[in-house]
Design a protein around this motif. Structure first.
Motif, PDB file in Angstrom:
ATOM      1  N   ASP A 151      29.723  30.949  53.616  1.00 52.84           N
ATOM      2  CA  ASP A 151      29.545  31.740  54.840  1.00 52.84           C
ATOM      3  C   ASP A 151      28.643  32.952  54.631  1.00 52.84           C
ATOM      4  O   ASP A 151      28.083  33.481  55.584  1.00 52.84           O
ATOM      5  N   HIS A 152      28.522  33.404  53.376  1.00 52.66           N
ATOM      6  CA  HIS A 152      27.724  34.591  53.083  1.00 52.66           C
ATOM      7  C   HIS A 152      26.505  34.283  52.213  1.00 52.66           C
ATOM      8  O   HIS A 152      25.775  35.195  51.830  1.00 52.66           O
ATOM      9  N   ASN A 153      26.298  33.000  51.868  1.00 50.26           N
ATOM     10  CA  ASN A 153      25.183  32.587  50.999  1.00 50.26           C
ATOM     11  C   ASN A 153      25.195  33.344  49.672  1.00 50.26           C
ATOM     12  O   ASN A 153      24.180  33.873  49.216  1.00 50.26           O
ATOM     13  N   VAL A 154      26.384  33.371  49.064  1.00 55.37           N
ATOM     14  CA  VAL A 154      26.576  34.083  47.803  1.00 55.37           C
ATOM     15  C   VAL A 154      27.377  33.199  46.853  1.00 55.37           C
ATOM     16  O   VAL A 154      28.302  32.502  47.280  1.00 55.37           O
ATOM     17  N   VAL A 155      27.035  33.275  45.564  1.00 52.58           N
ATOM     18  CA  VAL A 155      27.854  32.671  44.522  1.00 52.58           C
ATOM     19  C   VAL A 155      28.233  33.798  43.564  1.00 52.58           C
ATOM     20  O   VAL A 155      27.415  34.653  43.247  1.00 52.58           O
ATOM     21  N   VAL A 156      29.504  33.818  43.178  1.00 53.15           N
ATOM     22  CA  VAL A 156      29.996  34.824  42.241  1.00 53.15           C
ATOM     23  C   VAL A 156      30.555  34.097  41.024  1.00 53.15           C
ATOM     24  O   VAL A 156      31.278  33.107  41.168  1.00 53.15           O
ATOM     25  N   SER A 157      30.224  34.602  39.846  1.00 53.05           N
ATOM     26  CA  SER A 157      30.749  34.027  38.608  1.00 53.05           C
ATOM     27  C   SER A 157      31.364  35.150  37.777  1.00 53.05           C
ATOM     28  O   SER A 157      31.078  36.327  37.982  1.00 53.05           O
ATOM     29  N   ARG A 158      32.218  34.741  36.852  1.00 59.94           N
ATOM     30  CA  ARG A 158      32.825  35.687  35.922  1.00 59.94           C
ATOM     31  C   ARG A 158      32.639  35.109  34.524  1.00 59.94           C
ATOM     32  O   ARG A 158      33.058  33.985  34.254  1.00 59.94           O
ATOM     33  N   ASP A 159      31.994  35.884  33.655  1.00 56.34           N
ATOM     34  CA  ASP A 159      31.763  35.383  32.297  1.00 56.34           C
ATOM     35  C   ASP A 159      33.042  35.501  31.464  1.00 56.34           C
ATOM     36  O   ASP A 159      34.075  35.977  31.940  1.00 56.34           O
ATOM     37  N   LYS A 160      32.964  35.091  30.220  1.00 58.93           N
ATOM     38  CA  LYS A 160      34.135  35.081  29.321  1.00 58.93           C
ATOM     39  C   LYS A 160      34.684  36.481  29.059  1.00 58.93           C
ATOM     40  O   LYS A 160      35.834  36.644  28.698  1.00 58.93           O
ATOM     41  N   ASP A 161      33.827  37.507  29.246  1.00 57.73           N
ATOM     42  CA  ASP A 161      34.266  38.894  29.050  1.00 57.73           C
ATOM     43  C   ASP A 161      34.831  39.505  30.326  1.00 57.73           C
ATOM     44  O   ASP A 161      35.189  40.680  30.341  1.00 57.73           O
ATOM     45  N   GLY A 162      34.857  38.742  31.405  1.00 62.54           N
ATOM     46  CA  GLY A 162      35.411  39.227  32.666  1.00 62.54           C
ATOM     47  C   GLY A 162      34.412  39.891  33.586  1.00 62.54           C
ATOM     48  O   GLY A 162      34.764  40.324  34.683  1.00 62.54           O
ATOM     49  N   GLU A 163      33.125  39.959  33.177  1.00 58.92           N
ATOM     50  CA  GLU A 163      32.102  40.600  34.007  1.00 58.92           C
ATOM     51  C   GLU A 163      31.700  39.694  35.177  1.00 58.92           C
ATOM     52  O   GLU A 163      31.439  38.508  34.996  1.00 58.92           O
ATOM     53  N   LEU A 164      31.661  40.277  36.366  1.00 65.65           N
ATOM     54  CA  LEU A 164      31.244  39.548  37.570  1.00 65.65           C
ATOM     55  C   LEU A 164      29.731  39.595  37.710  1.00 65.65           C
ATOM     56  O   LEU A 164      29.100  40.602  37.423  1.00 65.65           O
ATOM     57  N   LYS A 165      29.166  38.472  38.178  1.00 68.57           N
ATOM     58  CA  LYS A 165      27.748  38.379  38.532  1.00 68.57           C
ATOM     59  C   LYS A 165      27.685  37.713  39.897  1.00 68.57           C
ATOM     60  O   LYS A 165      28.503  36.841  40.206  1.00 68.57           O
ATOM     61  N   ALA A 166      26.718  38.106  40.702  1.00 69.15           N
ATOM     62  CA  ALA A 166      26.541  37.489  42.021  1.00 69.15           C
ATOM     63  C   ALA A 166      25.071  37.199  42.259  1.00 69.15           C
ATOM     64  O   ALA A 166      24.196  37.949  41.822  1.00 69.15           O
ATOM     65  N   TYR A 167      24.826  36.089  42.941  1.00 68.83           N
ATOM     66  CA  TYR A 167      23.468  35.661  43.272  1.00 68.83           C
ATOM     67  C   TYR A 167      23.449  35.134  44.699  1.00 68.83           C
ATOM     68  O   TYR A 167      24.437  34.595  45.193  1.00 68.83           O
ATOM     69  N   SER A 168      22.283  35.251  45.327  1.00 73.43           N
ATOM     70  CA  SER A 168      22.069  34.592  46.608  1.00 73.43           C
ATOM     71  C   SER A 168      22.145  33.087  46.357  1.00 73.43           C
ATOM     72  O   SER A 168      21.639  32.599  45.352  1.00 73.43           O
ATOM     73  N   SER A 169      22.768  32.348  47.259  1.00 73.35           N
ATOM     74  CA  SER A 169      22.818  30.890  47.107  1.00 73.35           C
ATOM     75  C   SER A 169      21.805  30.209  48.028  1.00 73.35           C
ATOM     76  O   SER A 169      22.013  29.102  48.494  1.00 73.35           O
ATOM     77  N   ILE A 170      20.687  30.886  48.236  1.00 75.78           N
ATOM     78  CA  ILE A 170      19.556  30.294  48.960  1.00 75.78           C
ATOM     79  C   ILE A 170      18.563  29.801  47.913  1.00 75.78           C
ATOM     80  O   ILE A 170      18.088  30.570  47.072  1.00 75.78           O
ATOM     81  N   CYS A 171      18.259  28.519  47.948  1.00 75.62           N
ATOM     82  CA  CYS A 171      17.363  27.915  46.961  1.00 75.62           C
ATOM     83  C   CYS A 171      15.988  28.582  47.007  1.00 75.62           C
ATOM     84  O   CYS A 171      15.418  28.782  48.086  1.00 75.62           O
ATOM     85  N   THR A 172      15.479  28.906  45.839  1.00 77.95           N
ATOM     86  CA  THR A 172      14.173  29.561  45.751  1.00 77.95           C
ATOM     87  C   THR A 172      13.005  28.587  45.892  1.00 77.95           C
ATOM     88  O   THR A 172      11.861  29.007  45.969  1.00 77.95           O
ATOM     89  N   HIS A 173      13.292  27.300  45.967  1.00 78.07           N
ATOM     90  CA  HIS A 173      12.225  26.310  46.133  1.00 78.07           C
ATOM     91  C   HIS A 173      11.793  26.205  47.588  1.00 78.07           C
ATOM     92  O   HIS A 173      10.623  26.334  47.904  1.00 78.07           O
TER      93      HIS A 173
END
Length: 142
Positions: free
Chosen positions: A64-86
């Motif tokens: 709904d927000h065109n976002v993907v959020v991940s959490r690495d093994k150290d617990g740090e959050l990362k977020a990216y737009s989920s709009i394809c760059t192609h």
């Protein structure tokens, strides 16, 4: 005697029939608004949900927000737009931590934003993300 054009009626008709097909090929790699790529995502901070929804080593797609959020093994959050760059298509599939674009099959790593499968060549747009009061909040990069 005047010179005659070498283009026959058949040649002209073939050319006229091929032009729309060539145009479709170009349109297939364009975003709906005609741009080649898009970096759409939230334009202001948005509450995505509970922080507990993203486990360590995992990712969650917020369509709904065109976002993907991940959490690495150290617990740090990362977020990216989920709009394809192609071609600017919204990515709607997440397998593990791999995002898969439905338009042309580009694949991205949800943890790093990097391209793992062409035709895309540009990584996803990184967004700012934080956990506040047990909630994940993402928005435009600072």
């Amino acid at each position: 005697m005047p010179a005659r054009s070498s283009a026959s009626r058949r040649t002209v008709l073939r050319g006229a029939a091929a032009a729309p097909v060539a145009g479709l090929g170009l349109a297939a790699c364009s975003a709906p608004d005609g741009r080649r790529s898009a970096s759409a995502g939230p334009t202001a901070p948005v509450d995505l949900g509970a922080e507990s929804e993203v486990a360590e080593g995992a990712a969650k797609l917020y369509r709904d927000h065109n976002v993907v959020v991940s959490r690495d093994k150290d617990g740090e959050l990362k977020a990216y737009s989920s709009i394809c760059t192609h071609a600017g298509c919204p990515i709607n599939k997440l397998q593990g931590t791999t995002l898969i674009c439905p338009c042309h099959g580009s694949e991205f790593d949800a943890v790093t934003g990097k391209v793992v499968e062409a035709p895309a060549t540009v990584p996803l747009t990184e967004l700012s993300v934080k956990a506040a009061n047990g909630r994940i909040v993402a928005g435009p990069a600072d």
